[in-house]
Design a protein around this motif. Structure first.
Motif: not given
Length: 385
Positions: A171-179, A193-199
């Motif tokens: 939960x805390x990782x998502x709130x701090x790190x998501x883009x 952590x890797x940002x995976x495109x989710x359009x």
């Protein structure tokens, strides 16, 4: 009035002065990867557009003063030195826990005004949003050397040690790190952590969230039981965490003919298969099939949470079934369980039909009316002013 103006005005009304700034952190919804975080596994959350805002100012009298737009009349004030696990409790325990973690950085105290629109108790991490907004504010005001990873740990310790909720770092990782526009593929063991495109909009899809209106509390009840059961299963299997179990076949030793063994087998099987589902979804999103192909994996995740982890509810099962019957490509409950929300992956032009079907199913079952909204992958914690 903007959210910043509203937070500033509420702070001034509560404390008779202007804040030093306003910070925001989002709630989250987990695409896949439930209860895997405290088993050192994989998760794939997105941040919601719904946020908790914290208007904050440092003090010089040694007091922590906490007020909330959502809890009018429930002002909490006590010396920094008197903060201790469970004191204060209730909603104030979450920001107080963050202050307690950083008490050496804010010996003069702090005033915090909280406002937000992350649904509470809905499995969308309203508590983590509150912790992360306050943690980021105190970093900017008093502890500039702290990294985002440090803030994740501060917020998690506030929830685990101060409030007493035995959550992992999802939960805390998502709130701090998501883009924005991405899902966060997080390995909770090594913290990579890797940002995976989710359009989804570009694919003609939408992620519909159904808040069933049945609340839960991670600090009490079944969540902690599930964590203990996972630890017991790992111990019997001789591994550091269930992340280390290679496949379902390796779980056979847990089935020793006892009722306890059968329970531990089910719990471990969910974790092993859920980790595999996260990896499958990430591979699919990176491949040519497109996000529509992840639907059956989401539905399989719900069955596992319902049958093996046994944390779904009648309302969550009804929401998932109604969504699938109305044309959702996949659906599952999300969050810690025992209440909260479900998600459904739906064609964009079917959002209204699926929403209507779920609402009708709830009315027929005499449940309370559900709250629905489309989750747009959004940015993590940030300073607004």
């Amino acid at each position: 009035m903007t959210v910043v103006e509203r937070a500033r005005a509420a702070f001034a009304a509560a404390f008779g002065a202007d804040p030093d700034g306003v910070w925001a952190a989002p709630g989250r919804v987990n695409v896949i990867g439930e209860h895997t975080d405290y088993n050192e596994g994989f998760v794939l959350p997105v941040a919601l557009p719904h946020t908790t805002r914290a208007a904050v100012a440092l003090r010089d009298d040694g007091l922590v003063s906490l007020a909330s737009v959502q809890h009018p009349g429930d002002r909490v004030e006590l010396p920094v030195a008197d903060l201790a696990p469970g004191r204060p409790g209730g909603w104030a325990g979450y920001p107080a826990g963050v202050v307690h973690e950083l008490r050496d950085r804010v010996p003069g105290g702090v005033s915090v005004l909280v406002d937000g629109d992350v649904p509470s108790g809905a499995g969308l991490s309203s508590s983590a949003a509150l912790e992360c907004a306050v943690a980021l504010a105190l970093r900017d005001l008093a502890a500039p050397g702290l990294t985002p990873a440090d803030l994740v740990d501060v917020a998690r310790r506030a929830e685990n040690d101060f409030v007493g909720a035995p959550t992992g770092i999802l939960d805390q990782s998502a709130s701090m790190l998501c883009t924005a526009g991405h899902a966060l593929f997080l390995d909770t063991r090594d913290r990579s952590a890797v940002q995976v495109p989710f359009d989804l909009a570009a694919a003609g899809l939408a992620l519909l969230v159904v808040d069933t209106g049945t609340t839960h509390d991670h600090a009490t009840g079944g969540y902690g039981d599930r964590r203990r059961e996972c630890e017991q299963a790992a111990g019997r299997l001789g591994v550091a965490a269930l992340r280390d179990v290679p496949d379902v076949a390796a779980l056979a030793v847990l089935d020793d003919g006892t009722a306890e063994g059968a329970v531990l087998l089910r719990r471990a099987r969910h974790i092993v298969t859920e980790n595999a589902r996260v990896l499958e979804v990430v591979a699919t999103l990176r491949g040519a099939a497109g996000p529509a192909a992840i639907g059956p994996v989401l539905t399989a995740g719900h069955a596992s949470l319902r049958d093996d982890f046994q944390i779904s509810t009648t309302e969550l099962d009804a929401a998932v079934a109604a969504a699938l019957d109305a044309g959702a490509l996949g659906a599952r409950m999300v969050g810690g369980g025992f209440g909260g929300s479900a998600i459904a992956l739906v064609p964009a032009d079917a959002v209204d039909a699926v929403t209507g079907a779920v609402t009708t199913r709830f009315a027929e079952a005499r449940f309370g009316a559900p709250r629905t909204f489309v989750a747009v992958p959004s940015a993590g914690a940030q300073r607004l002013a």
